[in-house]
Design a protein around this motif. Structure first.
Motif, mmCIF file in Angstrom:
data_model
loop_
_atom_site.group_PDB
_atom_site.id
_atom_site.type_symbol
_atom_site.label_atom_id
_atom_site.label_comp_id
_atom_site.label_asym_id
_atom_site.label_seq_id
_atom_site.Cartn_x
_atom_site.Cartn_y
_atom_site.Cartn_z
ATOM 1 N N LEU A 212 5.087 7.829 -5.180
ATOM 2 C CA LEU A 212 4.284 6.623 -4.958
ATOM 3 C C LEU A 212 3.337 6.463 -6.132
ATOM 4 C CD1 LEU A 212 3.047 6.774 -1.229
ATOM 5 C CD2 LEU A 212 4.683 5.169 -2.203
ATOM 6 N N ASP A 213 3.139 5.221 -6.536
ATOM 7 C CA ASP A 213 2.134 4.981 -7.570
ATOM 8 C C ASP A 213 0.745 4.994 -6.934
ATOM 9 O OD1 ASP A 213 1.912 2.507 -6.292
ATOM 10 O OD2 ASP A 213 2.865 1.397 -7.906
ATOM 11 N N LYS B 184 -1.531 2.750 -6.873
ATOM 12 C CA LYS B 184 -1.832 1.507 -6.165
ATOM 13 C C LYS B 184 -1.343 1.594 -4.717
ATOM 14 C CE LYS B 184 -1.174 -3.444 -6.748
ATOM 15 N NZ LYS B 184 -0.582 -4.507 -7.555
ATOM 16 N N SER B 185 -0.115 2.040 -4.527
ATOM 17 C CA SER B 185 0.444 2.185 -3.178
ATOM 18 C C SER B 185 -0.326 3.223 -2.380
ATOM 19 C CB SER B 185 1.920 2.587 -3.250
ATOM 20 O OG SER B 185 2.666 1.599 -3.908
ATOM 21 N N ARG B 186 -0.684 4.329 -3.018
ATOM 22 C CA ARG B 186 -1.430 5.376 -2.328
ATOM 23 C C ARG B 186 -2.798 4.862 -1.872
ATOM 24 N NH1 ARG B 186 1.033 10.246 -2.520
ATOM 25 N NH2 ARG B 186 2.593 10.545 -4.147
ATOM 26 N N LEU C 180 -3.723 1.734 -1.301
ATOM 27 C CA LEU C 180 -3.561 0.760 -0.209
ATOM 28 C C LEU C 180 -3.316 1.479 1.117
ATOM 29 C CD1 LEU C 180 -1.530 -2.104 -1.909
ATOM 30 C CD2 LEU C 180 -3.911 -2.182 -1.128
ATOM 31 N N ALA C 181 -2.540 2.561 1.073
ATOM 32 C CA ALA C 181 -2.304 3.347 2.283
ATOM 33 C C ALA C 181 -3.603 3.978 2.786
ATOM 34 C CB ALA C 181 -1.252 4.425 2.023
ATOM 35 N N CYS D 241 -5.342 -2.844 -7.621
ATOM 36 C CA CYS D 241 -5.171 -3.664 -6.426
ATOM 37 C C CYS D 241 -6.072 -4.891 -6.506
ATOM 38 C CB CYS D 241 -5.524 -2.876 -5.158
ATOM 39 S SG CYS D 241 -4.444 -1.477 -4.839
ATOM 40 N N GLU E 15 -4.842 -8.299 -1.979
ATOM 41 C CA GLU E 15 -4.027 -7.210 -1.427
ATOM 42 C C GLU E 15 -4.848 -6.340 -0.473
ATOM 43 O OE1 GLU E 15 -0.784 -6.131 -4.864
ATOM 44 O OE2 GLU E 15 -2.894 -5.729 -5.311
#
Length: 127
Positions: free
Chosen positions: A53-54, A56-58, A60-61, A88, A92
């Protein structure tokens, strides 16, 4: 505190949270230095540094999880800043927080939105 996990974790913490993350760790050193070390080694040295995971994804999670908890406003604010630091958008972040109304309820989502509003306001004041 000079091992590979700590070094890798501290670099990742600085990349994501900058000074805010360092301040959290520093504030623990007088009461729980071992916890401060673990906070760098495990989440940032081991988990955030994994492939798959990048950042950004981490982030957001993490924003979603802290919003859903409903009782972690200080940590949520740090991670909203971290999410912004890794790319982000405000939209988002707001959408992820709003999504949590479905799973964690409106009060948790409202608390998350107010935390985001505070961070976004600080950002605009610093521009």
């Amino acid at each position: 505190m000079n091992n590979e996990r700590y070094t890798r974790g501290l670099a990742k913490l600085k990349e994501i949270d900058g000074k805010a993350g360092e301040n959290v760790v520093e504030s623990l050193k007088d009461i729980a230095p071992d916890f401060a070390r673990l906070l760098i080694e495990f989440p940032f040295g081991d988990i955030y540094s994994r492939p798959g995971l990048d950042l950004k994804s981490r982030e957001l999670a993490v924003v979603a999880a802290l919003t859903a908890m409903g009782n972690a406003s200080p940590q949520l604010k740090v991670h909203i800043c971290g999410a912004r630091n890794v790319g982000c958008s405000q939209q988002e972040i707001v959408e992820v927080i709003m999504q949590m109304a479905v799973y964690a309820g409106f009060p948790a989502a409202l608390n998350g939105l107010f935390a985001a509003k505070e961070i976004f306001s600080q950002e605009s004041q610093n521009e």
